[in-house]
Motif scaffolding. Sequence first.
Motif, PDB file in Angstrom:
ATOM      1  N   VAL A  46       1.040  -1.331  -0.044  1.00  0.00           N
ATOM      2  CA  VAL A  46       0.084  -0.114  -0.036  1.00  0.00           C
ATOM      3  C   VAL A  46       0.638   1.209  -0.027  1.00  0.00           C
ATOM      4  O   VAL A  46       0.717   2.404  -0.793  1.00  0.00           O
ATOM      5  N   THR A  47       1.689   1.334   0.834  1.00  0.00           N
ATOM      6  CA  THR A  47       2.602   2.623   1.078  1.00  0.00           C
ATOM      7  C   THR A  47       3.525   2.627  -0.182  1.00  0.00           C
ATOM      8  O   THR A  47       3.972   3.841  -0.598  1.00  0.00           O
ATOM      9  N   ALA A 157      -2.081  -4.187   5.050  1.00  0.00           N
ATOM     10  CA  ALA A 157      -2.737  -3.361   4.138  1.00  0.00           C
ATOM     11  C   ALA A 157      -3.740  -2.197   4.580  1.00  0.00           C
ATOM     12  O   ALA A 157      -3.648  -1.196   4.301  1.00  0.00           O
ATOM     13  N   ILE A 158      -4.489  -2.682   5.392  1.00  0.00           N
ATOM     14  CA  ILE A 158      -5.585  -1.932   6.198  1.00  0.00           C
ATOM     15  C   ILE A 158      -4.829  -0.922   7.048  1.00  0.00           C
ATOM     16  O   ILE A 158      -5.362   0.385   7.093  1.00  0.00           O
ATOM     17  N   ALA A 160      -1.883   0.476   6.877  1.00  0.00           N
ATOM     18  CA  ALA A 160      -1.173   1.233   6.076  1.00  0.00           C
ATOM     19  C   ALA A 160      -1.978   2.211   5.488  1.00  0.00           C
ATOM     20  O   ALA A 160      -1.666   3.380   5.381  1.00  0.00           O
ATOM     21  N   THR A 161      -3.452   1.755   4.858  1.00  0.00           N
ATOM     22  CA  THR A 161      -4.206   2.895   4.487  1.00  0.00           C
ATOM     23  C   THR A 161      -4.701   3.636   5.186  1.00  0.00           C
ATOM     24  O   THR A 161      -4.820   4.855   5.036  1.00  0.00           O
ATOM     25  N   LEU A 162      -4.999   3.166   6.512  1.00  0.00           N
ATOM     26  CA  LEU A 162      -5.381   4.141   7.516  1.00  0.00           C
ATOM     27  C   LEU A 162      -4.476   5.145   8.145  1.00  0.00           C
ATOM     28  O   LEU A 162      -4.625   6.039   8.598  1.00  0.00           O
ATOM     29  N   ALA A 170       4.104   2.461   8.709  1.00  0.00           N
ATOM     30  CA  ALA A 170       3.032   1.479   8.570  1.00  0.00           C
ATOM     31  C   ALA A 170       3.415  -0.034   8.810  1.00  0.00           C
ATOM     32  O   ALA A 170       2.651  -0.628   9.324  1.00  0.00           O
ATOM     33  N   SER A 174       1.501  -1.939  11.763  1.00  0.00           N
ATOM     34  CA  SER A 174       0.807  -3.249  11.223  1.00  0.00           C
ATOM     35  C   SER A 174       1.381  -4.512  11.952  1.00  0.00           C
ATOM     36  O   SER A 174       0.605  -5.525  12.072  1.00  0.00           O
TER      37      SER A 174
END
Length: 205
Positions: A46-47, A157-158, A160-162, A170, A174
């Motif tokens: 994600v990042t 992933a979640i 890192a998204t938030l 991240a 995580s």
Amino acid sequence: MIDDVLVGLGTSPWALWAMFGLVLADSLLVLVPGEIAVTAFGALAVTVGSPPLWAVIVLAGLAAFTGDAIVYILGRRVGMRRWRWMRTRRVAGAIEWAGGRLQRNSATVVFTARFIPFARLAVNLTAGATRVPAPRYLTMVGIAAGAWALYQAAVGAIVATLLPGGPLAAVILSITVAVLLGLIVDVGVTRISRGRDERARSGHA
């Protein structure tokens, strides 16, 4: 600077194969941080944008399945007592736990054990040694491995998204979340198993 290192790691052509090796080794040796690797690469997907999240999930699932299948075959070939590590208190206790539950509800046990390192090893070893039919068992293992890979990568992933910030923040958060969730699952399963055992003993009393 560490962010730059993580960017380089995520874009390296060898990154996914390193993760594959860690997950495979984790299935066999327990103490290798396979879960952490998958979660970290889920965050990097994600990042950094690389490696692709789908590739993280697919290769992690394939490595988990391969490792579990090897342990199953090992159980069929050598049994559960041949080597010293099989007779350590923790492994022996996990094998005893797995033996009783595989006979009653093998699908639930396989899915639950995939998320708990020592239980995972014990269930696969016991299934092989007790000759649980390979086609049925390995199908369950494959589905469980895929679900495990999806879960571990999704945590990274979640988060890192938030989480605003670079790859380092991240990845660290995580991994922390994944470890805490793993501890919660471990404690929850242990309590449920103890409750079932106590009810079973009360029923036989």
